[in-house]
Design an enzyme around this catalytic site. Sequence first.
Site, PDB file in Angstrom:
ATOM      1  N   ARG A 257      -0.853  -5.437   5.034  1.00  0.00           N
ATOM      2  CA  ARG A 257      -0.667  -4.353   6.002  1.00  0.00           C
ATOM      3  C   ARG A 257      -1.797  -4.457   7.001  1.00  0.00           C
ATOM      4  NH1 ARG A 257      -2.788   0.760   3.575  1.00  0.00           N
ATOM      5  NH2 ARG A 257      -4.396   0.564   5.188  1.00  0.00           N
ATOM      6  N   HIS A 261      -2.757   2.703   7.122  1.00  0.00           N
ATOM      7  CA  HIS A 261      -1.630   3.079   6.257  1.00  0.00           C
ATOM      8  C   HIS A 261      -0.540   3.787   7.059  1.00  0.00           C
ATOM      9  CE1 HIS A 261       0.682   4.746   2.981  1.00  0.00           C
ATOM     10  NE2 HIS A 261       0.476   5.947   3.466  1.00  0.00           N
ATOM     11  N   TYR A 270     -12.244   2.225   4.588  1.00  0.00           N
ATOM     12  CA  TYR A 270     -12.252   1.674   3.227  1.00  0.00           C
ATOM     13  C   TYR A 270     -12.026   0.163   3.123  1.00  0.00           C
ATOM     14  CZ  TYR A 270      -7.277   2.648   4.037  1.00  0.00           C
ATOM     15  OH  TYR A 270      -6.015   2.706   4.572  1.00  0.00           O
TER      16      TYR A 270
END
Lengths: 355, 355, 318, 318
Positions: A257, A261, A270
Amino acid sequence: MPEYTAGTFEVKRLDILDSHGNSDRALMPSLGEPEIKDIYHRLVLARAFDQRVLALQREGRMGTYASILGQEASQVASAYAAGNNARVFPSYRETGALIALGYPLYMLFQYWSGDERGMRVPDGMNIFPVCISVGSHVPHAVGAAMAARIKKEKLPSVAYFGDGATSKGDFHEGANMAGAFNLPVVLICQNNQWAISLPRSRQSAAATLAQKAIAYGFEGIQVDGNDVFAVYTAVKRALDKARDGKGPSLIECFTYRLSDHTTADNASRYRSAEEVEHWKKLDPLARLGKFMEKEGMMPSGYAEEAARQATAAVDEGFRKYEEAGPPSPEDMFLNTFKTPAAGQMAQLRGFSGGK
Amino acid sequence: MPEYTAGTFEVKRLDILDSHGNSDRALMPSLGEPEIKDIYHRLVLARAFDQRVLALQREGRMGTYASILGQEASQVASAYAAGNNARVFPSYRETGALIALGYPLYMLFQYWSGDERGMRVPDGMNIFPVCISVGSHVPHAVGAAMAARIKKEKLPSVAYFGDGATSKGDFHEGANMAGAFNLPVVLICQNNQWAISLPRSRQSAAATLAQKAIAYGFEGIQVDGNDVFAVYTAVKRALDKARDGKGPSLIECFTYRLSDHTTADNASRYRSAEEVEHWKKLDPLARLGKFMEKEGMMPSGYAEEAARQATAAVDEGFRKYEEAGPPSPEDMFLNTFKTPAAGQMAQLRGFSGGK
Amino acid sequence: MVNMVEALNMALAGEMARDSNVVIMGEDVGVDGGVFRVSAGLYGMFGPERVMDMPLAESGIVGMAIGMSAFGLVPVAEIQFMGFLYPAFDQLISNASRIRARSRGRYGCPMVVRTPYGGGIKAIELHSESAEAAFCHIPGLKVVVPSSPYTAKGLLAAAIRDPDPVLFLEPTRLYRLIKEEVPEEPFTIPLGKARLLKEGRDATLISWGSMLQKTLKAAGAYDVDVIDLMTLSPYDEDAVLASVKKTGRAVIIQEAPRNCGFASEVAACIAEKAILSLRAPVTRVAGYDVVLPFPKLEDFYIPNQRRITDAIEEVLKY
Amino acid sequence: MVNMVEALNMALAGEMARDSNVVIMGEDVGVDGGVFRVSAGLYGMFGPERVMDMPLAESGIVGMAIGMSAFGLVPVAEIQFMGFLYPAFDQLISNASRIRARSRGRYGCPMVVRTPYGGGIKAIELHSESAEAAFCHIPGLKVVVPSSPYTAKGLLAAAIRDPDPVLFLEPTRLYRLIKEEVPEEPFTIPLGKARLLKEGRDATLISWGSMLQKTLKAAGAYDVDVIDLMTLSPYDEDAVLASVKKTGRAVIIQEAPRNCGFASEVAACIAEKAILSLRAPVTRVAGYDVVLPFPKLEDFYIPNQRRITDAIEEVLKY
Ligand SMILES: Cc1ncc(C[n+]2csc(CCOP(=O)(O)OP(=O)(O)O)c2C)c(N)n1
Ligand SMILES: Cc1ncc(C[n+]2csc(CCOP(=O)(O)OP(=O)(O)O)c2C)c(N)n1
Ligand SMILES: [Mg+2]
Ligand SMILES: [Mg+2]
């Protein structure tokens, strides 16, 4: 034989097209030039749509959106293999699969703008509405496969879900039932390495997600998810197997990805920029482009023309979306039951229409 | 390496004591004669208690009961390995494990007569109350293991459940988390071949249940569940491993439910007498007896004396159960919250006491 | 002046500092700080053992919390949205709420499950749920709903210190909507007690969490009591009855669909215990009994100020 | 004269014969005929493809039923006890009830989930649940509860023919308690309609399923209406209101814990729409707000005839 081996198991990995655009001839699926070009166009369209929604979202004209950037190959090539000869059960991150299946773009705009009408799957398309609750649609796909078998329809089920979804009870219950009944089901795990901020390695101690199939007594395979040919080949094989009554398969598409998100997320909190950079080099669309160049399928200006067509299609989709206007508030009372209950009709009568 | 092996996995099977009472010396656990006799006595006691509850149930003096007949070895030997140095999470069919752990018999009578007081696990015993909802206690065991790690207690968790439970989402979620956090958990599957009327083969297409551990990235092993030494060895190993910080294990005890599912069931409706006869020959208690005879641990009259002692203990337990009398209806208002809510106290005040 | 997210974060930090058994668990609660950033910074302060990122499995998360709480920890589990609490319904009703009764007090579950609830942020499906009533029907589970930064902090601390399992519902819409003065030092607001936010003579408005701000606005023009229930289970019957006995009129405002919502419980209680004081129908303002629509129709679904005003006007006619 | 188990079996056999898309699925429903033998004989008649023994996974069973029903079958899923329906709560609330709205009518879920509910058979934990209210709060899910062999047959046939998902709750205690004349041929009883079992002037007793027999017995000595709701969601408000407007007094009897039970909904409706006719408090007779006890205390928990009689006497005082 006091302590002996009760069973041995193997999980395969399939790679066909490398990141330089070189393919393994022996393994190449039987796709002709027109089909490869067709896949390419769908990849381009999926990416164009994705980028447009992201742009519109930033302007406040679309709702929260889950980008598919980087996952186009695993979505488009798998959906291309399924076509309309399978029933497809998407999660929220399957815009690429839906586009490859020919889902009307204006309806996808409707959906991501928060309008149910976008999920009224057009008659004749074998697609189930997008499932938001992670993994809960896996049993639906398995049930549909049971219906197909009982009703003697040659329509295997294809369920899409992420790496995170493999941790959910419903994935397990559905997969186990698919195995127990030997049903025509293809489980496609889009392992994009992250479930929001949880890296794949902390989602499960299993070395691959493909090996989870061993728990259910059927085959699991990992494929390079940024390689349209590997994805296509694995899905096609699994569908053929399903149609032959040989039961379910689990396919782990190893992909990434590239975006956050969703538009509500900030992945830089993160994960490292290096990791993202690494995967950018494995871009599935660029890779197919290189292959086509090498194979002489990509005359000069081809890519630009494909991009132009995609933009035009997205423009047209957006125009139709805008033309359709907002949904009617009364709709809400009329779609809970096939025939609204007396109480719902009373509430509709009392409904003033204003916000 | 276009299509290659991404992983290979193996599941072991452990047998030590065969049905004639012969053991594999090389694999024998280091249990001395007193310990083997101790295990034998607990097996006898478990069986005596089991048969008594069945008899009482037939007379209408106990509620619906799930017999452990045939499963004594896998329950007693595993619990013996755990002792009070692990936290045990039983299902409803773990009477043998509870008895092996020294659970007061009168409390087991209370429990099976429908009295909560039987589940007030005595202080100091590391046992969680019986879980009725199949598989839902697996995450509790995993959570307890997390607590043990954080609180630096050397108390691994041992969860017991059946073959049917492996199909449940909670088994999956718990097992996956145990793997992901590498927690000190021993999952003991009592594969007694049936989940009520569903045979093991139709519960899952997996050839063994032990192989389900592969999905979670830890070790699974199948053992002869009617062989106290194999069960003891596997559980001991798994507990040692857990205490060493080497993570969870799944142990499939391959055994058989000789009785009906519960006293409310009639197994002859769905399984053959031949199958039951076959398994009767593999009786775990008789098998250990034969071993002890061969080893000279079973002087004449020993078995009879063990049986007599067991009967006496069960008699005594039943007497204490009867003496304890029925629970007080007021109890129901006082145990929902630590401090009853105002509304509960009001309902208690209004409670007339009569049925 | 802090908003509700900050107040909740303060409560978590305070309780974790006070009691080393308090741990946080949930999806993305660690480095990411939670989807709404309620646990932001705590991972850095307390480390991965006390702020645990969990695999994607809500039933397993709540199930693990049960085991953790029974054996000495005080887990605060975050579920990302109420729509994803449903998979854990079984663990709450079959286990968390019953461990104490099942073991006749040998074990208890001092745990908190936090989740944002309610609509108003225009999110996709299942991100705007308000099914609190289904959970209030579970004996053995407490249900708490703050409606402001101050109450959020005090109630969360109380929930964490409570010896029994608490479902803590945070109104998504209010996370960043209001700011107020909230003491730095830890404090608790007792569970099971309502608060009276406005006093009046003509009617009693009863609400909680996500509808409270609208209720207060609607109440502005009237001489009414406004009660914020704060704890829904067990709730403060006495406060409700005392007010209704005084005013003779009750309007209960919830976001959830009307049928079997929590407003029904409050209305039933009034009809049973304050009937002789009633001067008007006990009126509920609620969501419609239809599937919660996607964002474009959400504003038509969630009760607005006008619907509350209309209900007040209606009862005042009597 | 047949009992409820036989009546349900007749309904299943009849509907399966009528429509080849109707299939049965559940744990032990095949050769074993179901734990209460409701599907006894059907495996022999219709074979394994139409009577499917399922692995032990309630969420998966209901989830599969959703997929089956969306694609042409009409699954009737049996859950062995209501306590094991809880793991499927998510599939019911997040999916079954919403597929129609989510797809704006392209797909529907014509499925039935049957489960025994309620106590009275002295079974172990989680075998005596009556959490119907939690499911009635789900828009898009119908909830039906028969109270006799005749209504069981007619309502189950109607549930199977309904185009939307239906939760069908069978009172365990009544399975073999009463026998009555039930026509051999298929018939349906419309969903959403209550029935009046006894007519009177002084009060309205409202009940359903497991409490109906006790309610009728308690009613014997009084001049009261007795309403059997039969369908709880959507329920027959008109029947309730018409009766209460006539009698001026209402007693609602449920087995479930009082807080947020279905009786609260009925009471709220009366307090909202029939208040001017009320002559007495709207009274609920319900289980206590405590964790359902194990069998030895069960009889102290479940409302008995005396508690119903006391409630009737109480309202008649006004
Ligand atoms: C049951 C459930 N829990 C939580 C969420 C919130 N959520 C949305 S996406 C997501 C992560 C999913 O990860 P993965 O399955 O890997 O899919 P991806 O988003 O990476 O495609 C989470 C936790 C949800 N939608 N459903
Ligand atoms: C969640 C759940 N579903 C259904 C049941 C009813 N039930 C009780 S035992 C059982 C079969 C369990 O089989 P297995 O796990 O193999 O354990 P066994 O009884 O054979 O020891 C079933 C279906 C239950 N207790 N819990
Ligand atoms: Mg992912
Ligand atoms: Mg079994």
